[in-house]
Design a protein around this motif. Structure first.
Motif, short mmCIF file in Angstrom:
data_model
loop_
_atom_site.label_atom_id
_atom_site.label_comp_id
_atom_site.label_asym_id
_atom_site.label_seq_id
_atom_site.Cartn_x
_atom_site.Cartn_y
_atom_site.Cartn_z
N HIS A 215 13.40 27.53 -26.28
CA HIS A 215 14.13 26.47 -27.00
C HIS A 215 15.32 27.07 -27.74
O HIS A 215 16.44 26.53 -27.67
N ILE A 216 15.09 28.17 -28.45
CA ILE A 216 16.16 28.79 -29.22
C ILE A 216 17.30 29.25 -28.31
O ILE A 216 18.49 29.02 -28.61
N LEU A 217 16.96 29.87 -27.17
CA LEU A 217 17.98 30.34 -26.24
C LEU A 217 18.76 29.17 -25.64
O LEU A 217 19.99 29.24 -25.50
N ALA A 218 18.07 28.08 -25.30
CA ALA A 218 18.74 26.91 -24.75
C ALA A 218 19.64 26.26 -25.80
O ALA A 218 20.78 25.85 -25.49
N ARG A 219 19.16 26.17 -27.02
CA ARG A 219 19.97 25.59 -28.10
C ARG A 219 21.24 26.39 -28.32
O ARG A 219 22.33 25.83 -28.42
N ASN A 220 21.10 27.72 -28.37
CA ASN A 220 22.28 28.56 -28.59
C ASN A 220 23.26 28.47 -27.43
O ASN A 220 24.48 28.45 -27.63
N ALA A 221 22.73 28.39 -26.20
CA ALA A 221 23.60 28.27 -25.02
C ALA A 221 24.36 26.96 -25.05
O ALA A 221 25.55 26.91 -24.70
N LEU A 222 23.72 25.88 -25.47
CA LEU A 222 24.38 24.58 -25.55
C LEU A 222 25.47 24.58 -26.63
O LEU A 222 26.57 24.05 -26.42
N MET A 223 25.20 25.19 -27.76
CA MET A 223 26.21 25.25 -28.81
C MET A 223 27.41 26.07 -28.36
O MET A 223 28.56 25.69 -28.60
N ASP A 224 27.16 27.18 -27.68
CA ASP A 224 28.26 27.99 -27.17
C ASP A 224 29.07 27.23 -26.12
O ASP A 224 30.31 27.27 -26.13
N LYS A 225 28.37 26.54 -25.25
CA LYS A 225 29.03 25.81 -24.16
C LYS A 225 29.98 24.73 -24.68
O LYS A 225 31.08 24.54 -24.15
N PHE A 226 29.58 24.06 -25.74
CA PHE A 226 30.37 22.93 -26.24
C PHE A 226 31.20 23.27 -27.48
O PHE A 226 31.74 22.38 -28.14
N GLY A 227 31.30 24.56 -27.79
CA GLY A 227 32.22 24.99 -28.86
C GLY A 227 31.66 24.92 -30.26
O GLY A 227 32.45 24.88 -31.23
N TYR A 228 30.33 24.92 -30.40
CA TYR A 228 29.72 24.86 -31.72
C TYR A 228 28.95 26.14 -32.07
O TYR A 228 28.19 26.17 -33.03
N GLY A 229 29.16 27.19 -31.30
CA GLY A 229 28.43 28.43 -31.50
C GLY A 229 28.66 29.02 -32.88
O GLY A 229 29.75 28.92 -33.45
N MET A 230 27.64 29.68 -33.40
CA MET A 230 27.69 30.23 -34.75
C MET A 230 28.90 31.14 -34.95
O MET A 230 29.56 31.09 -35.98
N MET A 231 29.20 31.95 -33.96
CA MET A 231 30.29 32.92 -34.11
C MET A 231 31.46 32.59 -33.18
O MET A 231 32.15 33.47 -32.71
N LYS A 232 31.72 31.30 -32.97
CA LYS A 232 32.79 30.91 -32.05
C LYS A 232 34.16 31.40 -32.52
O LYS A 232 35.06 31.63 -31.71
N ASP A 233 34.33 31.58 -33.82
CA ASP A 233 35.61 32.05 -34.37
C ASP A 233 35.58 33.53 -34.73
O ASP A 233 36.51 34.03 -35.38
N GLY A 234 34.51 34.24 -34.34
CA GLY A 234 34.41 35.64 -34.70
C GLY A 234 34.26 35.80 -36.21
O GLY A 234 33.73 34.93 -36.89
N SER A 235 34.74 36.90 -36.74
CA SER A 235 34.71 37.13 -38.18
C SER A 235 36.12 37.40 -38.67
O SER A 235 36.95 37.90 -37.92
N ASP A 236 36.38 37.05 -39.93
CA ASP A 236 37.72 37.27 -40.48
C ASP A 236 37.83 38.63 -41.16
O ASP A 236 38.72 38.87 -41.97
#
Length: 353
Positions: A215-236
């Protein structure tokens, strides 16, 4: 020919030794700089006996007269001491900041605890004892809690249970209810995935009422796929440099870091004890309540956090929404986040003057 090969190998070996020597020399200089104590401030790392275990903290601040803030990392079990000093030190001019590797994770990891069943009661006692230690050690009556993700629901539970110890609560990436959060994610993901067979297959792997690694892996893959991933913007900030020049980690610490067994936390994440931290129906706070959430955070659904905030009854409450920001707001927008923390600190100071 053999002599030439031998010489070449010696040159390569010498070159590798030089690179390692330079690396460790530069690292030693950076670590030494980061270990400095600010004039009039504090920079201490230590193990504290908490609820029968040794748990690691760092205390850093530029002025010992500042209020104390305890930062609660997420997870559960996902300590961030390998790099979070870069983030939390940005608040050190207005707070004396305590970073804490919670029970059996990060620098507090102890394989001897892997058979201990993690419970809500255990965590609340840990938090209470750590708070009491900090109040006595730093000579303050109350402290502020800032919790991210798991740390936000953990911190809210501490503030609700022991309000006498806390000046205010700051939640970010606010988790309200673990089961409701995963159900809401399933609904969001189903909407995103309409007409996308690959995404719908991932949605089919979600099990919101029983959290599994799949479930966790699928959730993370879906967030990455649609642009909601935790680190989509990297770090500043430079994450690699933060790790290399970490003043709190020795080579031994890094070896221990990669040898951890986090099964005990996966079991907790799947348990009724984790669900027992739910904030549903628990709305009466005796201390000021702040929330800082990203408007693209579906790991801890910001819509649920906003609805909860609207229902909270507190002496004072304030909500900050960071635009175009996901769950990784501390890393991707640490400067903007720091500005909000400063605004809260100045607001609290103004109300107390």
């Amino acid at each position: 020919m053999k002599r030439k090969i031998g010489r070449a190998l010696k040159v390569i070996g010498l070159g590798i030794l030089v690179v390692f020597a330079v690396f460790f020399m530069v690292r030693a200089i950076g670590v030494s700089i980061n270990r400095r104590t600010p004039k009039g401030g504090i920079n201490q790392s230590m193990y504290v006996e908490i609820n029968g275990t040794e748990q690691w903290i760092n205390i850093y601040g530029e002025d010992l007269h500042n209020p104390v803030l305890l930062y609660l990392h997420g997870g559960p079990g996902s300590s961030t001491s390998e790099f979070d000093y870069v983030i939390t030190r940005k608040w050190a001019d207005v707070y004396t900041v305590v970073t804490w590797d919670q029970r059996n994770c990060g620098k507090s990891y102890d394989a001897g605890q892997n058979d201990i069943v993690l419970t809500r009661e255990l965590f609340l006692e840990d938090g209470k004892e750590m708070t009491e230690f900090l109040c006595e050690y730093l000579s303050v009556d109350r402290i502020t809690i800032l919790g991210h993700s798991w740390g936000s629901i953990y911190g809210a539970n501490l503030v609700l249970e022991y309000p006498q110890y806390y000046e205010c609560f700051i939640g970010t990436g606010q988790l309200v209810d673990s089961v409701e959060n995963e159900k809401s994610f399933w609904e969001e993901a189903l909407s995103w995935s309409e007409g996308d067979e690959e995404a719908l297959k991932l949605v089919g792997e979600l099990t919101p009422e029983h959290i599994t690694m799949e479930h966790i892996l699928a959730r993370n893959a879906l967030m990455d796929k649609f642009g909601y991933g935790m680190m989509k913007d990297g770090s500043d900030y430079n994450l690699v440099a933060a790790i290399i020049f970490n003043p709190n980690y020795s080579i031994t610490d890094w070896i221990n870091y990669f040898s951890r067994d986090m099964g005990v936390y996966l079991a907790f994440f799947q348990s009724e004890e984790f669900e027992a931290f739910s904030l549903k129906g628990r709305l009466a706070y005796e201390v000021p309540y702040y929330n800082i959430n990203g408007d693209m955070d579906y790991q801890t659904n910001y819509k649920l956090a906003e609805a909860y905030f609207d229902s909270v009854d507190a002496p004072f409450k304030r909500l900050f929404i960071m635009e175009n920001t996901t769950h990784g707001l501390l890393e991707s927008k640490s400067e903007e986040f720091s500005e909000i923390v400063h605004e809260i600190a100045n607001e609290r100071k103004g109300m107390q003057d």
